[in-house]
Design an enzyme around this catalytic site. Sequence first.
Site, PDB file in Angstrom:
ATOM      1  N   ASN A   9      30.565  -8.842 -29.949  1.00 19.07           N
ATOM      2  CA  ASN A   9      29.907 -10.080 -30.358  1.00 19.07           C
ATOM      3  C   ASN A   9      30.571 -10.659 -31.595  1.00 19.07           C
ATOM      4  OD1 ASN A   9      27.701 -10.521 -28.509  1.00 19.07           O
ATOM      5  ND2 ASN A   9      26.906  -8.568 -29.265  1.00 19.07           N
ATOM      6  N   ASN A  10      31.637 -10.016 -32.030  1.00 15.67           N
ATOM      7  CA  ASN A  10      32.292 -10.421 -33.263  1.00 15.67           C
ATOM      8  C   ASN A  10      33.449 -11.379 -32.926  1.00 15.67           C
ATOM      9  OD1 ASN A  10      34.070 -10.459 -35.483  1.00 15.67           O
ATOM     10  ND2 ASN A  10      33.159  -8.576 -36.267  1.00 15.67           N
ATOM     11  N   LYS A  13      36.936 -10.524 -34.202  1.00 11.11           N
ATOM     12  CA  LYS A  13      37.637  -9.470 -33.462  1.00 11.11           C
ATOM     13  C   LYS A  13      38.186 -10.017 -32.146  1.00 11.11           C
ATOM     14  CE  LYS A  13      35.021  -5.843 -33.137  1.00 11.11           C
ATOM     15  NZ  LYS A  13      34.183  -4.617 -33.330  1.00 11.11           N
ATOM     16  N   ASP A  69      35.000   0.142 -31.810  1.00  7.77           N
ATOM     17  CA  ASP A  69      34.100   0.300 -32.930  1.00  7.77           C
ATOM     18  C   ASP A  69      34.968   0.722 -34.101  1.00  7.77           C
ATOM     19  OD1 ASP A  69      31.451   0.061 -33.901  1.00  7.77           O
ATOM     20  OD2 ASP A  69      31.361   2.223 -34.094  1.00  7.77           O
TER      21      ASP A  69
HETATM   22  P1  ITT Z   1      30.790  -5.512 -32.367  1.00  9.45           P
HETATM   23  O1  ITT Z   1      30.058  -4.210 -32.495  1.00  9.45           O
HETATM   24  O2  ITT Z   1      29.993  -6.597 -31.716  1.00  9.45           O
HETATM   25  O3  ITT Z   1      32.137  -5.370 -31.728  1.00  9.45           O
HETATM   26  P2  ITT Z   1      30.851  -5.455 -35.287  1.00  9.45           P
HETATM   27  O4  ITT Z   1      30.941  -6.575 -36.268  1.00  9.45           O
HETATM   28  O5  ITT Z   1      29.635  -4.599 -35.286  1.00  9.45           O
HETATM   29  O6  ITT Z   1      31.135  -6.071 -33.844  1.00  9.45           O
HETATM   30  P3  ITT Z   1      32.349  -3.001 -35.722  1.00  9.45           P
HETATM   31  O7  ITT Z   1      31.121  -2.265 -35.345  1.00  9.45           O
HETATM   32  O8  ITT Z   1      33.610  -2.633 -35.046  1.00  9.45           O
HETATM   33  O9  ITT Z   1      32.139  -4.590 -35.526  1.00  9.45           O
HETATM   34  O10 ITT Z   1      32.640  -2.909 -37.237  1.00  9.45           O
HETATM   35  C1  ITT Z   1      31.636  -2.597 -38.153  1.00  9.45           C
HETATM   36  C2  ITT Z   1      31.853  -3.344 -39.432  1.00  9.45           C
HETATM   37  O11 ITT Z   1      33.055  -2.863 -40.047  1.00  9.45           O
HETATM   38  C3  ITT Z   1      32.038  -4.853 -39.292  1.00  9.45           C
HETATM   39  O12 ITT Z   1      30.828  -5.543 -39.264  1.00  9.45           O
HETATM   40  C4  ITT Z   1      32.853  -5.169 -40.533  1.00  9.45           C
HETATM   41  O13 ITT Z   1      32.008  -5.267 -41.659  1.00  9.45           O
HETATM   42  C5  ITT Z   1      33.708  -3.922 -40.695  1.00  9.45           C
HETATM   43  N1  ITT Z   1      35.045  -4.138 -40.101  1.00  9.45           N
HETATM   44  C6  ITT Z   1      35.422  -3.893 -38.822  1.00  9.45           C
HETATM   45  N2  ITT Z   1      36.710  -4.224 -38.644  1.00  9.45           N
HETATM   46  C7  ITT Z   1      37.155  -4.691 -39.843  1.00  9.45           C
HETATM   47  C8  ITT Z   1      38.383  -5.207 -40.303  1.00  9.45           C
HETATM   48  O14 ITT Z   1      39.440  -5.348 -39.520  1.00  9.45           O
HETATM   49  N3  ITT Z   1      38.468  -5.597 -41.574  1.00  9.45           N
HETATM   50  C9  ITT Z   1      37.414  -5.489 -42.406  1.00  9.45           C
HETATM   51  N4  ITT Z   1      36.220  -5.037 -42.056  1.00  9.45           N
HETATM   52  C10 ITT Z   1      36.079  -4.636 -40.774  1.00  9.45           C
END
Ligand code: ITT
Length: 195
Positions: A9-10, A13, A69
């Site tokens: 949902n991001n 990403k 994740d």
């Molecule tokens: P989805 O689960 O819907 O894919 P999310 O935002 O929850 O999206 P993640 O669980 O993969 O994404 O990541 C958890 C958190 O880690 C995310 O909300 C960011 O705050 C941080 N994060 C992930 N990837 C990052 C990146 O490339 N750079 C900086 N922070 C990141």
Amino acid sequence: MKQIVFATNNAHKLEELRQIMGERFEVLSLADINCHEDIPEDKPTIEGNARQKAEYIREHYGYDCFSDDTGLEIDALDGEPGVHSARYGGVAHDSERNIDKVLRLMADVPMEQRTAHFRTAICLLMDGEEHLFEGRVEGRILTERHGTGGFGYDSIFQPLEGDGRTFAQMQPEEKNAISHRGRAVAKLVQFLQAL
Ligand code: ITT
């Protein structure tokens, strides 16, 4: 072109992934397949969460798919925020709060002990089989924000391989070339291309 769902949902990403996967695959979003509900993500590890999200899409929508994740694992905080990265500050996906909490907890930690890494696990479910890919990048947590690009914790994360800039000070291509997600995706793409 082969279609594959990216269960996220991001929007940041999804955008990064479309850039990395280029023109070889059509990366469908959850909106593209009319999936608008909250996908459960309550496992104790990032691998478990990646698998849980991908399995949900396969079971409910029948698509080949992958999900990722990511966790930021900070040594001085015993690996936290880790699997709790998205809601570390108490509110889901509020990056400013998340960063504030990290900076507060690390206020007295000297620079040489501010080591950390991002770790991404990707789970691909394809043709009835599961494949896991991992990527990580080592770095340091700075004492204040630098830069406005990227998302999440990017403005306080300084990768070790680089010229001192944070991820938030880099162009998207520069970040993707060395990032946790870029590396995990490179393994995913290599696997898909060898099929
Ligand atoms: P989805 O689960 O819907 O894919 P999310 O935002 O929850 O999206 P993640 O669980 O993969 O994404 O990541 C958890 C958190 O880690 C995310 O909300 C960011 O705050 C941080 N994060 C992930 N990837 C990052 C990146 O490339 N750079 C900086 N922070 C990141």
